[in-house]
Write an enzyme that holds these catalytic residues in place. Sequence first.
Site: not given
Lengths: 656, 321
Positions: A413, A457, A473
């Site tokens: 991520c 994350h 995101d």
Amino acid sequence: MNAQPHPLAPELRAVSGRDLAALVASLLLVAAPHAEHSPWWVAMLVLSLYAWRVYLGITRAPLPPLWLLLVLTAAAMGGIWAQYHTIFGRSPGIVLLCLFSGLKLLEMRSHRDATVVAFLCFFLIVTNFFYSQSIPTALVMCVALVAITTTLVGFAAPQRRSQANLRTAGLLLAHAAPAALVLFLLFPRVQGPLWGVPQDAYAGVSGLSDTMSPGNLARLALSDATAFRVEFRGEPPPPQLRYWRGPVLWDFDGRDWRMGPTILSKFTPPVGGDRTYRYSVVLEPHNRNWLFALETAASLPPGARYTEDGQILSRRPVRQRIRYELESVTDAAPETAQDSGALRRALRLPEGFDPRSVALAHEWRDASQSDAAIVARAIDFLRAGRYVYTLEPPRLGVDSVDEFLFDTKAGFCEHFASAFVFLMRAAGVPARVVTGYQGGDVNPVDQIVTVRQSDAHAWAEVYLRGQGWVRVDPTAAAVPGRIASGLARAVPEGEPLPLLMRPQLQWLRSLRYQWEALSYKWNIWVLGYDPQRQRELMSLVGMRDADWRKLTATLFTVLGLFTALLLVWSLRRVVRPDPVQKAWQAFCRKLGARGIERSPFEGPRDYSERAARDLPQARGAIHRIGELYVALRYGAAAPPARIDELKRLVRDLRLS
Amino acid sequence: MIRSPLANPRIANWLYGFTPPERGVVVLRHRRVYIVPTRAGWLYGATLGILLVGSINYALSLGFALTFVLTGLGLAGMVHTARNLARTAVSAGRAEPVYAGEAAQFHLLLDSRVPFERPSILVRHVASGAQLVIDVPAAAVADVVLAVPAAKRGWLPLGRVMLETRFPLGLFRAWSYVEPDARCLVYPRPERTPLPPTSPEAHTGAARAQAAGSDDFSALRGYQPSDSPRHVAWKAVARSEDMLTKQFSGESAGELWLDWRLLPAELDLERRLSCLAGWVLAAQQSGALYGLRLPGEEIAPARGDAHRAACLKALALHKAP
């Protein structure tokens, strides 16, 4: 008084083989967990010192001379200095304590030294709690406590069987438990520390940091450690809404993202939002100031501070497990007011890096009408790019964003977030990286959401005029499975996952849920019992504003009561006086009052004969009493009817 | 020098909670059991203090828990130590007579009176330091034998006995004193001396000594202080440095009177009694019918163990006229 040696004096009692075995077993129980965090040579050395002493005990060889022990001590301290560059501080201190336990064992001759070693075990137990206060640790230390107590009982009763000593130790600990509980609940708790704790006291805690470079979140994601646990009042939000906001990173140098200076600001609750969640967070220590909150926080924990970019900070680094209550709203309207300085900072990029990405961004800029359109293009680009989500991303060179976007196309991520924010800034859209946790596991046993380090994350926020800072995101865009169903489904099959995330271990997970629920209670009620909890509990039993004076008074009252109860227990009449004997003594008292006292040498028959001679008017009764007593006391059986007869005769005996 | 207040019997009796000697069975009530921490106990207390401060400083919840469990353990240990001694019933058993110079064997019976064991109890005779450690089994009686040196003849009272225990943790020392009404008869130390001659009629030592056995000379032997100067072989003494005594035979039949006056007048009281005790033993061994004559006391001739015991008792308790 006289020169006789005292047989109970510990300095005169030699350590037996059994004492030595019990002590070494206790030491192993309390020192073994330290092998995990001490240098390998220390573990080996301590173990060989123990083994050496056991060998000397078995062969009954003399103990090593003092000079040898001194040389060993000096060498060990030198080694520790070389390892840690200090002998003060927590880790070297604990290692030294382990070493001293072995060295003391080697100069242990009498029970006095052995008692010192036993007390050393108590300190070693506490040092284990620096590293872990979990239920398994507590259980192992309970076993160790039983072992040490049995060892001490063994010193006091060397001739007794070990099982009997173990039973005595168990009884003692059972009697100690109520006092311990009362002390635990009522002893006035002081918020530590009393003085500065060593620098390294909080080393080894894992968590997010204020920098992000390619690969560091992926490493964190391999850890099963709990980051925090959340108890919601009511339903927890669905997984795709569980964004736990943490550090916000602004400054990019081509490879690493940094937080830069934090600017505090006044907290203003967000407006709008479709749902309010009220919850409490139990945060594990991570040695940083961030307090994690479900996006978007609608209140602040007491004493917390708020930054301009929406981070919630505690005043001091979180070094103990803490608990705070919060309220959050989902889908709130983003904050629109933003000063131009911050927006300029959100556009800054290092010169000369990643030319291909910059070119792509400029292309989007020219082809788009608005910032929102650029964002949409970027998301489309990532979605179409067939990117691979992996915990083992390939190493990247100088132009890390270019290589990720166009060459390796595989990352975690942080790669997605970093590349996305870079593209946005290059295209002239203010953007920043936000790190935190996403998701979390709902325990079906108690509905508590556990967020682990593996849920770490990174995502992005872009500033859109008229809308404010909007969450985007990029990982969710490129790998939709990550957010919907978690890390385990998102990474390709065959990649190493944290053990409990592996899908084939379903039964293990359900066991884990039970365990987690228990751990939560343990954390809240045992480990999290602090001055505030104490006040809450006291007001629950009706003691308002319990200060230390009231607590101390109550404590000593209850402790005194406890000791008195124990004393009564030890004094209780356990041997009921024999009714025959009791009646006979009453008879002797009656005769004694008439001047016929029984001489110590006089048997019952002679005595009753003499009494009958002296008191002819009661002759029959006296004779019968004497007969009955002899028959009941020395005869084979004692029928209750005859005991009653004796009692009645003695009661009715009239001598005047 | 300051006298210890315990030297005053009234203060000591009040403090110890009893007035000696105590007859019959003595139960060690809690009032009589004293308890103080041992050196290990103080060290334990210091350990608890350090653990508490450490737990506060590092906010270790389980550190608190350990400290408090150990505090409870200390308290429980204190009660258990007192319990190990309290309510024990102490009584004195028989003590068989001994000769001066030997050790009187005092039997003490420790009755547990509780359904649990009482391990590691030290029984110590305060005056002599005679001591031993015993375990008293549950609901049973332990027989302790204290070997108290008997230096002088007469009645030897047992005196003060201390019972002490540090069981179960060694952190506390509980002790109690008892002074049971027990005494041991101590006979004079017997001195081996040849028996005086037998004489059914003779009433005075001098007459009897001349009448009996003076003609049947049998041998010479080493001089002993109890020998009459008349029997010393003066000629032999003149030849050698050693004092020698003439021994006579023919002393087996008839009554044997062990008479105080047969002994040389220059011997002191204790020495005379020792010689007489030696005579009693020798006479008993020879199987003769013997009697004992002391100033103001006479035991008619007889035989047997009871007679011997009566004679030795008279010697043990004899007071100077």
